[in-house]
Design an enzyme around this catalytic site. Structure first.
Site, PDB file in Angstrom:
ATOM      1  N   ASP A 483       1.129  -1.162  -0.169  1.00 30.09           N
ATOM      2  CA  ASP A 483      -0.118  -0.349  -0.032  1.00 30.09           C
ATOM      3  C   ASP A 483       0.766   1.761   0.121  1.00 30.09           C
ATOM      4  OD1 ASP A 483      -2.904  -1.063   0.163  1.00 30.09           O
ATOM      5  OD2 ASP A 483      -2.753  -1.146   2.214  1.00 30.09           O
TER       6      ASP A 483
HETATM    7  C1  BGC Z   1       1.111   0.873   6.222  1.00 32.02           C
HETATM    8  C2  BGC Z   1       0.177   0.383   5.674  1.00 32.02           C
HETATM    9  C3  BGC Z   1      -1.262   0.223   5.480  1.00 32.02           C
HETATM   10  C4  BGC Z   1      -1.768   1.455   4.855  1.00 32.02           C
HETATM   11  C5  BGC Z   1      -3.548   0.865   4.782  1.00 32.02           C
HETATM   12  C6  BGC Z   1       0.036   2.583   5.685  1.00 32.02           C
HETATM   13  O1  BGC Z   1       0.093   3.191   6.951  1.00 32.02           O
HETATM   14  O2  BGC Z   1       1.630   1.073   6.467  1.00 32.02           O
HETATM   15  O3  BGC Z   1       0.302  -1.222   5.961  1.00 32.02           O
HETATM   16  O4  BGC Z   1      -1.935  -1.276   4.008  1.00 32.02           O
HETATM   17  O5  BGC Z   1      -1.500   2.640   5.649  1.00 32.02           O
HETATM   18  O6  BGC Z   1      -4.429   1.648   4.837  1.00 32.02           O
HETATM   19  C1  NOJ Z   2      -1.743  -4.032   5.677  1.00 33.74           C
HETATM   20  C2  NOJ Z   2      -2.529  -3.844   4.892  1.00 33.74           C
HETATM   21  O1  NOJ Z   2      -3.384  -4.826   5.372  1.00 33.74           O
HETATM   22  C3  NOJ Z   2      -2.632  -4.299   3.144  1.00 33.74           C
HETATM   23  O2  NOJ Z   2      -3.350  -4.819   2.645  1.00 33.74           O
HETATM   24  C4  NOJ Z   2      -1.423  -4.539   2.609  1.00 33.74           C
HETATM   25  O3  NOJ Z   2      -1.133  -5.068   1.706  1.00 33.74           O
HETATM   26  C5  NOJ Z   2      -0.003  -4.025   3.757  1.00 33.74           C
HETATM   27  N1  NOJ Z   2      -0.038  -3.963   4.772  1.00 33.74           N
HETATM   28  C6  NOJ Z   2       1.026  -3.188   2.562  1.00 33.74           C
HETATM   29  O4  NOJ Z   2       1.261  -2.775   3.063  1.00 33.74           O
END
Ligand code: BGC
Ligand code: NOJ
Length: 803
Positions: A483
């Site tokens: 993400d």
């Molecule tokens: C986080 C990710 C997450 C994303 C979802 C980010 O701040 O680092 O792990 O998937 O937010 O909203």
């Molecule tokens: C947490 C999120 O829930 C997931 O959708 C995502 O793939 C990972 N973070 C990596 O960014």
């Protein structure tokens, strides 16, 4: 060091001191009513949606952390104590917290009085039960004043913590006997209320928090408790609560139990009131009489235990590795069920207010629970597919209460569509239920747009095929699985969300990771088409897969490992050409799992990952970590080095590497990685790891971080499902298949074998894996070619695998 131990027999983790490095929590509830409960009895309850139906209050940013929740006070002479240590904080003569499957038990003792508090959400009932058993181990009579208290949340957890000019006027309660009803906003548009009750006559109550606590006081020292009294306050606005007071006399050796009940009730519009302004309590009364006695409570606990025993009996292993067994048999599968229920909404890191059910998250979670609850997996797939758009792209999330796509988070995460193929194929392989492909499923939940689910899969594959960039690789869009790799976002605005900010679609930024996914799941989709007679479509998809494979080999291979992406200026990311972020874990996992370049490329890529990213706790996400913010990379470079996506061990993607090692048949490397972050294996390092030793966390700070080895974001992570897939399907090698059960273990050399019991399509497979020269597989005494056991009607099939 450890703060407790596993009781494998009881399927419990027993915490022996309250001062764990962080609150170590458990989840109560299976459907509808859910609670989070920490080892000091903190946490909160909600009904279905942690944002919109929050029942009790929790302050994430509170100091001290985790105070409140379920507040029990036992007053014995001058001393006031709590069975779970908080909130009274009086040092106990003994303390234990036993987190079990769907229940938690707190055992405290002080001045010869022992308390056992057991909390659970009974199967199918919208309430939390708290059985408090007090025992006098002294030679004299004990006269105790006992309180049980909760603080109500005004339903919408976001409004509750922001809109005070309104909140402090709306709180309303009713009191009837030993029950406090929380009916804020029921007078107008709500059709639900909550209650807190005890199954004994009370000596007094309070429903106004500030009266109960008194000025300048917190939950550790309420003035009512200090004075051993109640003010019988009736909340009107401000902060409504429920505090119930009991006066208890215990003869020497005597034991008494009280049942506290925290319940939620919905009434149809026409039945809301029993008299003007008086809530209709019929349903509450029914719930209370269903759980009014210790016998009823005990029956609910037995039912819960039987439910879990049944679920977990579907896959068990017995090996020489006790830690492996406890992860596989109990805790990993348990966590998979929690992620099924919660997605990423409510934990001690996820506030329950921001994130609904994630599209990719829920699809991946399904890989870990489909064998446990196939019917609910079916429903989940259809719910997820219904938020897809007609062009194959999807909303990124939906709200559990409405099942509608969440417009606040939007769409454009270009990996999303392919996860639908992954989970649907996994479901069909598990169940053999091809009929799901015919299920009419709408786009964007719009009535009239229904097409068979298969068409959704087709559009998923089509979306990737038709959205490719200059190198023939898939366009990344807003981001892919990572993400934080926001290659089109270019955000310079402080605080702007990288997930939702306006996205400049370069039409150039590409993802090698999505390419790997497409090769893997495109093949799976082509196989599925073939099976249902769509030969031409299968051939066309295979062609697209092979094109993609070629594109990866031409533009995604860096010489020693797979590259990660191309940015909006067509520059490679995850290449030796870069100064930082030279290698990323994700494409090594997925491209190798997909078989791109065969085992030679595979081994090379995995060795590079180990050499450059490997640490004591697993494989870090990237190296070297980004030391500065770059707008052309986005959120990934916003994290300090070693944290989260910027180079922590992001546990979710480690099992991809484990599976990739299995793909190239290196059982030693696969197991070595598996054990590096499997919670039970690192229980001894709890003071470093800090989160619960019975569940996975999302991240473990990498070597570049000041707190190397410290985990965060426990419980709600795709790590649960993927770790279970890695250990059960990779290392133990038990894979559901369309035509039967494949058993193809990839064990480390030091393991001589194991026994596995697997329920699959109505047959229980009792599998013995051993080492020997006569390699191969026999099922019910019959030697088979290959490692797939054809489906059978027999209730039991005994399998011998010699490796
Ligand atoms: C986080 C990710 C997450 C994303 C979802 C980010 O701040 O680092 O792990 O998937 O937010 O909203
Ligand atoms: C947490 C999120 O829930 C997931 O959708 C995502 O793939 C990972 N973070 C990596 O960014």
């Amino acid at each position: 060091m450890r703060y407790g131990y596993f009781d494998d027999e009881a399927r419990e983790y027993i915490i022996t001191r309250p001062d764990t490095p962080l609150p170590w929590i458990n989840y109560l509830g299976n459907q509808g009513f859910f609670s989070l409960i920490s080892n000091t009895c903190g946490g909160y309850a909600f009904y279905r949606d942690a944002k919109l139906r929050r029942i009790t209050r929790f302050r994430y940013n509170n100091v001290p952390h985790d105070e409140g929740g379920r507040c029990f006070y036992i007053c014995d002479g001058d001393v006031t104590w709590s069975p779970a240590f908080l909130p009274a904080k009086t040092p106990l003569d003994s303390y234990r917290c036993r987190h079990g499957l769907g229940y938690s038990v707190f055992e405290g003792e002080k001045q010869g009085v022992s308390a056992q508090l057991t909390c659970l959400v009974p199967m199918g009932s919208p309430c939390e039960l708290q059985k408090l058993t007090l025992r006098n181990n002294n030679k004299e009579v004990k006269r105790l004043t006992v309180y049980g208290a909760v603080e109500w949340c005004l339903w919408n957890a976001v409004d509750d913590s922001t809109n005070y000019q309104r909140n402090w006027n709306i709180g309303e309660v009713e009191i009837e006997g030993s029950t406090v009803y929380h009916k804020t906003e029921y007078r107008e548009r709500r059709d639900h209320y909550a209650f807190y009750s005890v199954n004994a006559p009370i000596a007094g109550f309070d429903t106004d928090r500030d009266t109960f606590l008194g000025r300048f006081r917190g939950w550790s020292e309420p003035v009512a408790v200090e004075n051993r009294t109640s003010y019988n306050s009736k909340a009107s606005g401000w902060a409504p609560m429920a505090a119930l007071r009991l006066e208890v006399a215990l003869a020497p050796g005597e034991e008494k139990s009280f049942l506290f009940r925290l319940g939620y009730v919905e009434n149809p519009e026409a039945e809301k009131f029993s008299a003007p302004g008086v809530i209709n309590k019929t349903r509450a009364h029914a719930l209370l009489s269903a759980y009014d006695s210790v016998a009823q409570f005990d029956a609910a606990l037995s039912e819960l235990k039987a439910y879990w025993a049944g679920l977990l009996s579907r896959f068990t292993v017995k090996s020489s590795e006790e830690k492996l067994d406890r992860m596989v048999n109990v805790w990993n599968q348990y966590q998979c069920m929690v992620t099924f229920n919660m997605s990423r909404s409510a934990s001690y890191y996820e506030s329950g207010t921001g994130r609904g059910m994630g599209f990719r998250d829920s699809c991946q979670d399904l890989l870990g629970f489909v064998h446990l609850i196939p019917e609910r997996a079916r429903e989940r797939i259809l719910d997820i597919a219904s938020i897809q758009f007609a062009d194959g792209s999807t909303y990124h999330q939906y709200q559990p209460l409405t099942k509608r796509g969440n417009a606040d988070v939007g769409s454009g995460f270009n990996d999303d569509p392919l996860w639908l193929i992954a989970c649907t194929c996994a479901y069909i392989r598990e169940t053999g239920d091809f009929s799901i492909l015919d299920e009419p499923t709408p786009f964007n939940n719009e009535a009239g747009t229904e097409v068979p689910l298969l068409e959704h899969l087709r559009r998923s594959a089509g979306y990737t095929i038709s959205h490719r960039g200059p190198h023939g690789l898939p366009l990344i869009g807003r981001a892919d699985w990572n993400d934080c790799l926001n290659l089109n976002c270019f955000s310079r605005e402080p605080g702007e969300s990288f997930q939702t900010c306006s996205n400049f679609e370069s039409g150039k930024a590409e993802s090698v990771f999505i390419a790997g996914m497409f090769v893997k799941y495109g093949q799976e989709y082509a196989d599925l088409c073939e099976r249902i007679g769509l030969k031409e479509e299968a051939a066309a998809v295979r062609l697209a897969v092979s094109d993609m494979e070629k594109a990866v080999l031409a533009h995604g291979w860096d010489g020693e490992w797979f590259r990660r992406a191309y940015d909006a200026f067509e520059r490679p990311i995850g290449s030796r050409q870069n100064e930082e972020g030279q290698i990323f874990i994700e494409p090594q996992g997925f491209c190798v799992m997909a078989g791109i370049g065969g085992p030679d490329y595979g081994r090379k890529a995995l060795r590079s990952a180990e050499e450059r990213l490997g640490n004591e706790f697993g494989i870090e996400l990237l190296a070297p970590c980004y030391t500065e913010y770059h707008d052309y990379l986005g959120e990934i470079s916003s994290y300090p080095p070693g944290y989260k996506e910027n180079g922590s061990v992001f546990c979710h993607n480690n099992p991809w590497i484990t599976l990739a090692w299995c793909k190239v048949r290196d059982g030693n490397a696969a197991f070595d990685l598996y054990r590096r972050n499997a919670p039970a294996y690192i229980e001894d390092k709890s003071e470093i790891h800090r989160t619960e030793p019975y569940c996975y966390s999302q991240t473990i700070a990498g070597r570049a971080a000041r707190t190397y080895g410290e985990a965060k974001n426990s419980w709600l992570t795709g790590t649960a499902a993927w770790s279970f897939a890695a250990v059960s399907q990779g290392i133990l090698g038990v894979r559901p298949d369309y035509d039967g059960l494949t058993v193809d273990p990839c064990l480390p050399d030091f393991m001589d074998g194991c026994r596995i019991s697997r329920l699959f399509r109505g047959t229980r497979y009792e599998i013995t894996v051993r080492r020997g020269d006569d390699k191969g597989l026999t099922a019910d005494g019959k030697k088979l070619d290959g490692c797939t056991i054809p489906l059978t009607d027999a209730p039991v099939c005994s399998v011998l695998v010699t490796i």
